[in-house]
Scaffold this active site. Structure first.
Site, mmCIF file in Angstrom:
data_model
loop_
_atom_site.group_PDB
_atom_site.id
_atom_site.type_symbol
_atom_site.label_atom_id
_atom_site.label_comp_id
_atom_site.label_asym_id
_atom_site.label_seq_id
_atom_site.Cartn_x
_atom_site.Cartn_y
_atom_site.Cartn_z
ATOM 1 N N GLY A 12 81.147 -16.472 10.357
ATOM 2 C CA GLY A 12 81.126 -17.547 11.339
ATOM 3 C C GLY A 12 80.145 -17.283 12.457
ATOM 4 N N GLY A 16 87.690 -12.283 7.307
ATOM 5 C CA GLY A 16 86.794 -12.813 8.326
ATOM 6 C C GLY A 16 87.029 -12.138 9.662
ATOM 7 N N THR A 66 83.039 -26.101 14.116
ATOM 8 C CA THR A 66 82.946 -27.402 14.760
ATOM 9 C C THR A 66 81.669 -27.528 15.565
ATOM 10 O OG1 THR A 66 84.171 -26.620 16.698
ATOM 11 C CG2 THR A 66 85.450 -27.602 14.937
ATOM 12 N N CYS A 75 93.083 -22.843 13.407
ATOM 13 C CA CYS A 75 92.495 -23.330 14.667
ATOM 14 C C CYS A 75 93.404 -22.969 15.833
ATOM 15 C CB CYS A 75 92.282 -24.832 14.612
ATOM 16 S SG CYS A 75 91.488 -25.479 16.104
ATOM 17 N N HIS A 81 91.381 -14.762 8.811
ATOM 18 C CA HIS A 81 90.674 -14.287 10.005
ATOM 19 C C HIS A 81 91.549 -13.214 10.651
ATOM 20 C CE1 HIS A 81 88.418 -15.475 13.969
ATOM 21 N NE2 HIS A 81 88.656 -14.181 13.901
ATOM 22 N N LYS A 126 92.699 -21.598 5.135
ATOM 23 C CA LYS A 126 92.123 -20.665 6.103
ATOM 24 C C LYS A 126 93.182 -20.409 7.171
ATOM 25 C CE LYS A 126 88.126 -20.033 9.194
ATOM 26 N NZ LYS A 126 88.723 -19.996 10.541
#
Length: 646
Positions: free
Chosen positions: A511, A487, A290, A375, A446, A415
């Protein structure tokens, strides 16, 4: 260099509130608590909840748009007729506008960049070449407009801060815009893609956009038992498709007899098994980020070797309400060879129609749609979106099956994080279902829980366990393997390839490592660590500025929007520690070295955590920052003083 634990930067800023425009964007998440400062005598004692609310990123940041003192009508600026005439709220007086307009900016070339102060060679007044014998002193014939260089014309016209690059004098002696026909012919390879039509936005605002697939799917869900499994829903859809194919064949036979080839078969929805398969083995993937993961930054990473890119997280409800800021997130540069859109939402009634509209508007120019199940920020989690979906696999399944149906051949990817709470990893149970039951095209994991945020290292051992669980299920059910990306903490070519080999993932989504050093993709491709020089780093910063101007515009507002996002990027970039200063290789993402002096003055400047220095760096490429312009970093530890930093 000896390492010490300094102030730990809150890396949730990379996943925090989005801000798509200079004013903050519709996704800006406001602070839930008032500011801690009280009067002039110091601070109030904060409660535990207030401390938690204020931790990390500056919340509710606002970036006012900087405009020209005298604003020229954009139609007149482009040599067009303004239908509002004298009632237009912008001036039509070109001569007055040009007289008040600031001097053209001179964008430096690589040959102007050095590693000694002032780092970008300054131009003397005699280096500026006046326009029309001094009639237009604000114009500089030697300047270069990034937009004009790419597509042979400038969409900002006379409002461009690089106007001297594409202005001329017509037969009547008046100022006129020029175009480069040769560049215009080649513009197709440079022009951005995925502009939503005004007609589509109008239909969305009036809630009249046709959504036949969504309507049929939601009707099916209503007719089913609430406890029906996602797998049963998928099987019913496939059975309905098979029956529809039989009915269509019968209709054709009745109408044409033996001459079947003369009649087109009615459209039939695509079976789940017919979805386009993703072949992503060995490819590098830039994570959707973001604010900082905007198109100019993605374009920079692609130029350095990134294979797969994904737009910033967009909210399904905002897409459906025709938010222009949200629809700008699907914009794609032609250099992005594999590009996806990421959606966040909490139910089929918003996610499925958004997917259907994306599939209709951008068929052929979106390669996948990613569902955000990772998120961690509170205001997303509390709505049931993001990582909250990890605890509701039944609802997630209904969302994914509906999106798959609505998107046709466009694959759906997911994700996710390892789980919601520490010590309660759940991904190993969910991930095998994503491919076999929900027909997901790719999974990215992740290696942290939602609760962990970035306080601990990613758990690559658990990622390996999840990969094994998926591959076992695929083998048992004789399913084709889907790509799985891991990730977390990838900061070097060694990190990348050792984790690929040890865990069995097909690749790694990068990232924070890309935010701090975008050239990590070159390192991954070439399997080496790059001891990049300070001058090379400044050249990349200039490249980002150039891409930003092409995207945001070259007028005063566009220049300072570019400046804002460049400073956002520098708020991560300054954390890079040059390889030549390290005691051990490779560098690690969570190392927090003490303040250091670089190998030259430019390297020292690029390591500054003072946001005022980031503004100074932006001025090397974008000219002086306006007096009223300021930059507030997301990371509070970088806000040195409260005064304007422009």
């Amino acid at each position: 260099m000896n390492y010490a634990t300094g102030s730990v930067v809150d890396d949730d800023a990379a996943e925090g509130a989005t801000a798509h425009t200079g004013t903050g964007g519709n996704n800006s998440l406001p602070s839930e608590e008032p500011d801690a400062r009280s009067g002039e005598g110091g601070r109030k004692k904060l409660t535990k909840e207030q401390k938690k609310a204020q931790r990390g990123a500056n919340k509710g940041r606002k970036f006012g748009k900087i405009r020209d003192d005298l604003e020229l009508c954009w139609r007149v600026a482009n040599g067009k007729f303004c239908e509002f005439g004298s009632e237009c709220r912008f001036t039509h007086d070109v001569e007055a506008y040009l007289a008040a307009k600031p001097k053209d900016i001179r964008f430096p070339s690589a040959s102007n960049i050095t590693d000694t102060p002032p780092f970008v060679q300054e131009l003397s007044n005699t280096d500026y070449e006046s326009f029309a014998n001094g009639k237009y002193p604000s114009l500089d014939l030697k300047t270069i407009c990034p937009g004009f260089e790419e597509i042979g014309e400038c969409r900002l016209g006379l409002k461009c801060r690089y106007l001297g690059a594409h202005a001329g004098i017509d037969e009547d002696g008046a100022l006129a815009l020029v175009a480069d026909e040769e560049k215009q012919m080649k513009a197709g390879s440079a022009a951005e893609l995925n502009y939503v039509s005004q007609e589509a936005l109008k239909l969305l605002r009036s809630r009249k956009y046709p959504r036949p697939v969504t309507d049929a799917y939601l009707k099916e869900l209503e007719s089913m038992d609430q406890d029906v499994s996602a797998k049963e829903i998928r099987e019913k859809i496939d059975n309905d498709i098979s029956q529809q194919e039989l009915d269509n064949d019968a209709i054709i036979l009745q109408r044409t007899g033996d001459n079947i080839s003369q009649v087109d078969s009615p459209d039939v929805p695509m079976r789940f098994s017919e979805k386009k398969r993703l072949r992503w083995e060995g490819k590098s993937y830039l994570a959707p980020l973001t604010t900082v993961g905007n198109l100019p930054f993605r374009r920079l990473c692609v130029s350095l070797g990134a294979d797969i890119t994904c737009g910033e997280m967009g909210l399904a409800t905002s897409f459906l309400s025709a938010s222009k800021e949200e629809w700008s997130l699907v914009r794609r540069h032609p250099s992005e060879t594999t590009f996806g859109v990421q959606l966040a939402g909490n139910k089929p009634s918003t996610m499925v129609p958004t997917a259907e509209i994306l599939g209709k508007e951008f068929a052929g120019s979106i390669d996948f749609v990613d569902v955000n199940c990772g998120c961690p920020i509170d205001l997303v989690f509390r709505t049931g979106s993001g990582s909250a979906l990890l605890d509701t696999p039944g609802k997630l399944g209904k969302i994914l099956i509906g999106m798959n149906k609505a998107l046709g051949e466009i694959p759906v990817t997911v994700k996710l994080r390892t789980g919601v709470k520490d010590g309660r990893n759940t991904a190993h149970k969910l991930m095998p279902r994503l491919g076999s039951e929900f027909n997901v095209g790719c999974i990215t994991l992740h290696g942290r829980t939602r609760q962990q945020r970035y306080t601990k290292l990613a758990d690559w051992n658990y990622i390996k366990q999840c990969v094994e669980a998926v591959r076992t299920r695929e083998k048992d059910e004789d399913l084709p393997p889907i790509p799985i990306f891991g990730g977390g903490d990838c900061f070097s070519a060694q990190d990348y390839w050792s984790n690929v080999e040890e865990t069995g993932v097909d690749g790694i989504m990068v990232g924070r490592g890309a935010l701090i050093k975008p050239w990590i993709f070159t390192e991954i491709k070439e399997r080496r660590e790059w001891d990049i020089s300070s001058r090379e780093r400044l050249e990349l910063i200039g490249k980002y500025a150039e891409y930003g101007l092409s995207h945001f515009g070259t007028d005063t507002a566009g220049v300072n929007t570019t400046r804002r996002y460049l400073c956002e990027a520098l708020s991560f970039h300054y954390r890079y520690v040059p390889i030549g200063l390290l005691e051990r290789l490779p560098g690690r993402i969570n190392d927090r070295p003490p303040a250091f002096k670089g190998r030259d003055e430019l390297e020292t400047l690029l390591a500054s955590g003072d946001s005022r220095d980031w503004v100074k760096i932006s001025e090397m490429f974008l000219g002086p920052a306006p007096e009223l312009w300021s930059f507030t970093p997301k990371h509070k530890s970088n806000a040195h003083g409260e005064e304007s930093q422009g």
